[in-house]
Design a protein around this motif. Structure first.
Motif, PDB file in Angstrom:
ATOM      1  N   GLY A 423       1.098   7.107  10.612  1.00  0.00           N
ATOM      2  CA  GLY A 423       1.873   8.332  10.762  1.00  0.00           C
ATOM      3  C   GLY A 423       2.445   8.481  12.156  1.00  0.00           C
ATOM      4  N   ASP A 475       3.255   6.362   2.151  1.00  0.00           N
ATOM      5  CA  ASP A 475       2.976   7.668   2.734  1.00  0.00           C
ATOM      6  C   ASP A 475       1.697   8.293   2.175  1.00  0.00           C
ATOM      7  OD1 ASP A 475       3.101  10.124   3.905  1.00  0.00           O
ATOM      8  OD2 ASP A 475       4.786  10.853   2.738  1.00  0.00           O
ATOM      9  N   TRP A 477       0.581  11.086   3.555  1.00  0.00           N
ATOM     10  CA  TRP A 477       0.655  12.475   3.986  1.00  0.00           C
ATOM     11  C   TRP A 477       1.203  13.379   2.882  1.00  0.00           C
ATOM     12  CZ3 TRP A 477      -1.131  13.743   8.827  1.00  0.00           C
ATOM     13  CH2 TRP A 477      -1.335  12.675   9.708  1.00  0.00           C
TER      14      TRP A 477
END
Length: 818
Positions: A423, A475, A477
């Motif tokens: 990230g 990803d 997140w």
């Protein structure tokens, strides 16, 4: 083998200055200075600012030891240093022994030639890690961005605990010191580098292979005896030791082995394992179990399930940070207290976060004993890191040592490459401008770490990063279809608590909401004139830049504004508990799609406003009491969405059972508007909806009462109970009665018992024993008229009388906060 233990009292001095003092080893510079009251306590007020000079200085530990003729007569003598923090130079009798720049890497140096009969001086000089980091930054071919949580720049370039330089919950104390074993060791032929075990399981049998890696330490190859014992069996054999590293395997078969289980699923038997060779003895305790990570494609994306001994485990727990910013305070007793509280709250997992440290052996021993699975990050967090040959070589050696040191602990479930480095590629101006360069650098580091883990421990999976979807690194997140997720939209992005209903994580390894410390903890660092959440001292003990703003803004959405400072503290803990309870209960009812909820964070390393459920010092916040309930093996989960409210049973019992529930709609005056009694069969490790009703069909308005659920699940001879209170409207919309809460303390068999009752419904009723260390077995409870709630008090010190507890009590509830 003969050993000279170098633990004890050393002389510590500031290099180039007159400051000198006795200091404990193991220990650290800040700890020694504090012990002798030579610096102000950095945890009090804003005194942290007054001790930052310590990190800029160089420090030297020294002592004199006596060496006997018999010790010198050994074929070889080496200095063993488990952990030197961090930029260290070691000398014996003025001659250089060696240098170290990685606190996570054990160092061993041959020193026989430097020793003499009689008195010998050993000196370990630590150069400023802060200055070393700055010097390293100047040598980098391009900038290597570091986290803004650090108050000291470029600490990512030094192999040291990253949060020593501060974090958004942590004090900045960039210390130096010595941890773990420090000893002079003699050997005639060889020394043991590592002892590791591997397991194979078949019906009625456990096969354990003990692999011993030895390094030739004499002047020539030779023959020696190795002995190993496990589960009452001892094997002895003669082995030849050749130049270089040699490996010896011994195989054991244990009939009808006792199997190790995570907490809540069974017992945690541990087998003693002992290996001796050439006078060196290694002792371990082994738990026999099979751990798998099931990460397979399904209709949604990919599963993320830990399977232990063939049973799928819903991982319930919290993230662990270093237990104290002063390193020498890390003791077995402290681990016992904090991890014991985790187990008492029905957790079965802790995540060792990558901005901290590989913990002392005692930490993992306690996890083994208490059945706490360990998700273990490698020590990289929130920054970018170099990828030159020297840095990668140091990191790989670190991983090889630490993984081999720790892999035999039954509790360790998986190794994870880092915390949020993937990230971080999108966080910094440099990485946004030149992403390809930093992506290649990150990939080199991650690949090197993965290769080191695979070589050191082929028995476990290497999870590349947290969060991530797996080896493809997509990803973690925002994509909730695979991998582990860090869901911070409620705290960092300011979404309401019902946003937790919008995601279906396969495994959520970070999510959290802050609260202030309790009155007792605030009084430990602030004076009465500081008792305002925006006072300089209170803001100094809030390290998240917008933390207080976020807490107060969320108050305005859900609660009536608190009447004063004490009520601010209390209500912040109510709000934190509600946030995490909302997430965990909803995600638990989604299993087996979601199979993990590990919130941020378990503990604090100094007194501070933070996301923790345990305060600095180990007291339980309201969240921790709620966690004890929402992490029970059987829970009732009310869910309100899409114009309806429903109640579900979640059972993690390994037997099918019969669920029965009483659901009452209770008005705020205490009268019961309606009662429903429902029952249903629930499968083993099953989820079942028990009841549902549209909101417009309820007999009262939403702001006029609550749902109170009492659940019982009977499975075989086991019966589990759980109660839950659900507000149908926002708390601020409800006209709560001002209840008269009655408290009485009586003597119980195991200590004092607090009996609570009320004439009107009272919510989040919290009892605090001011000035007495200990916890209740439950707290932050609902009181309804005609019912008595009994809370058993568990003192941490000696016995506490009923009268002493009664005098210390403070009772708070939601209506009393405004």
């Amino acid at each position: 083998m003969t050993i000279i233990d170098l633990h004890g009292t050393w002389n510590l001095r500031q290099v180039g200055a007159e400051l000198a003092l006795p200091a404990a080893v193991p220990g650290d510079v800040y700890g020694a200075l504090l012990e002798k009251k030579l610096i102000p306590d950095p945890y009090l007020g804003k005194q942290e600012e007054e001790v930052q000079w310590v990190r800029e200085a160089d420090w030297e530990y020294s002592r004199t030891i006596k060496v006997s003729k018999a010790f010198l007569a050994q074929q070889a003598i080496y200095l063993n240093a488990d952990s030197l923090d961090t930029i260290a130079e070691v000398r014996i009798n003025g001659s250089l022994v060696g240098r170290s720049d990685n606190m996570f890497l054990r160092m061993r140096w041959d020193v026989k030639r430097l020793l003499k009969l009689g008195d010998n001086e050993i000196a370990i000089r630590f150069k400023s890690a802060a200055k070393a980091a700055a010097a390293s930054a100047r040598k980098q071919p391009f900038p290597v961005p570091y986290t803004g949580c650090n108050l000291v720049p470029h600490m990512n370039l030094v192999r040291k605990v990253q949060c020593h330089a501060g974090w958004d919950w942590g004090v900045c104390l960039v210390t130096s010191g010595i941890a773990g074993d420090l000893s002079l060791c003699g050997a005639e032929l060889c020394r043991v580098e590592h002892v590791v075990t591997s397991q194979q399981h078949a019906k009625g049998k456990g096969k354990v292979t003990v692999d011993v890696t030895v390094d030739l330490h004499g002047y020539a190859a030779g023959r020696t005896e190795i002995s190993a014992s496990l589960a009452g069996e001892t094997q002895t054999r003669q082995v030849d030791v050749a130049p270089g590293a040699s490996s010896v395997e011994l195989r054991f078969v244990i009939k009808n082995p006792k199997i190790w289980w995570p907490a809540g699923y069974g017992d945690q038997p541990l087998y003693d394992c002992e290996v001796s060779i050439d006078g060196s003895v290694t002792r371990k305790r082994i738990g026999l179990r099979v751990i798998e990570l099931i990460n397979e494609p399904d209709a949604i994306g990919r599963t993320m399930t830990l399977r232990v001994n063939g049973v799928d485990i819903f991982c319930k727990g919290a993230n662990w940070i270093p237990a104290d910013a002063v390193s020498q305070r890390h003791t077995r007793a402290l681990y016992d207290d904090l991890l014991g509280s985790a187990a008492d709250a029905n957790m079965n997992m802790v995540r060792v976060w990558g901005g901290g440290q590989y913990e002392l052996d005692d930490f993992y021993d306690v996890c083994d004993e208490k059945g706490l699975l360990v998700w273990h990050d490698l020590m990289f967090a929130c920054s970018l890191y170099p990828a030159d040959k020297a840095f990668l070589a140091s990191c790989q050696a670190e991983v090889d040592y630490q993984v081999k040191r720790l892999r035999d602990h039954a509790s360790i479930a998986l190794w994870c490459g880092d915390n949020e480095l993937h990230g971080a590629l999108g966080w910094y101006p440099e990485t946004k401008k030149n992403r390809d360069t930093y992506l290649v650098t990150y990939d080199r580091l991650n690949q090197a770490l993965g290769a080191a883990v695979a070589a050191a421990d082929p028995t476990r999976i290497f999870w590349p990063s947290s969060p991530c979807s797996g080896p493809d690194q997509f990803d973690g997140w925002h994509d909730d279809t695979k991998g582990d997720m860090h869901y911070w939209d409620v705290w960092h992005s300011g979404k309401s608590f019902d946003a937790y209903y919008d995601v279906v994580p396969r495994f959520c390894s970070e999510f959290g909401f802050q609260s202030f410390s309790s009155q007792e903890v605030v009084k430990s660092f602030a004076k009465p004139e500081d008792f305002n959440v925006t006072s300089p001292v209170m803001e100094h003990h809030q390290r998240n830049p917008a933390g207080n703003q976020k807490i107060v803004e969320m108050f305005s959405r859900y609660f009536r504004m608190p009447a004063g400072f004490e009520q601010f503290l209390y209500l912040s803990q109510v709000q934190q508990a509600v946030a995490i309870k909302t997430a965990v209960e909803y995600w638990r009812h989604l299993q087996p799609v979601c199979m993990g909820a590990v919130y941020w964070q378990l503990n604090d390393n100094w007194p501070v406003a933070s996301w923790s459920s345990l305060e600095y010092g180990g007291s339980w916040k309201q969240l921790h009491y709620h966690a004890k309930r929402f992490f029970q093996s059987v829970i009732a989960v009310p869910i309100q969405k899409d114009g309806a409210v429903s109640v579900h049973v979640v059972s993690e019992l390994l037997q099918a059972g019969e669920a029965s529930a009483r659901i009452r709609l209770v008005r705020f005056d205490g009268s019961v508007a309606k009662t429903w009694k429902v029952s249903a069969k629930v499968k083993k490790q099953g989820v079942k909806q028990l009841w549902k009703m549209t909101l417009d069909a309820l007999p009262i308005a939403l702001h006029e009462g609550v749902l109170q659920v009492e659940l019982s699940v009977k499975a075989g001879k086991r019966t589990e109970r759980h109660s839950n209170t659900h507000f149908l409207a926002k708390y601020k919309a409800c006209e709560l009665a001002r209840a008269k809460i009655r408290s009485k303390v009586v003597a119980g068999k195991a200590g004092p018992v607090l009996e609570l009752s009320a004439d009107k419904p009272a919510f989040f009723v919290t009892a605090t024993a001011s000035g007495i260390a200990g916890t209740f077995d439950d707290n932050s409870v609902t009181l309804l008229p005609g019912e008595t709630v009994r809370l058993n008090f568990r003192p941490k010190g000696g016995p506490v009388s009923a009268s002493a507890l009664a005098k210390s009590l403070r009772i708070e509830d939601l209506r009393g906060s405004y």
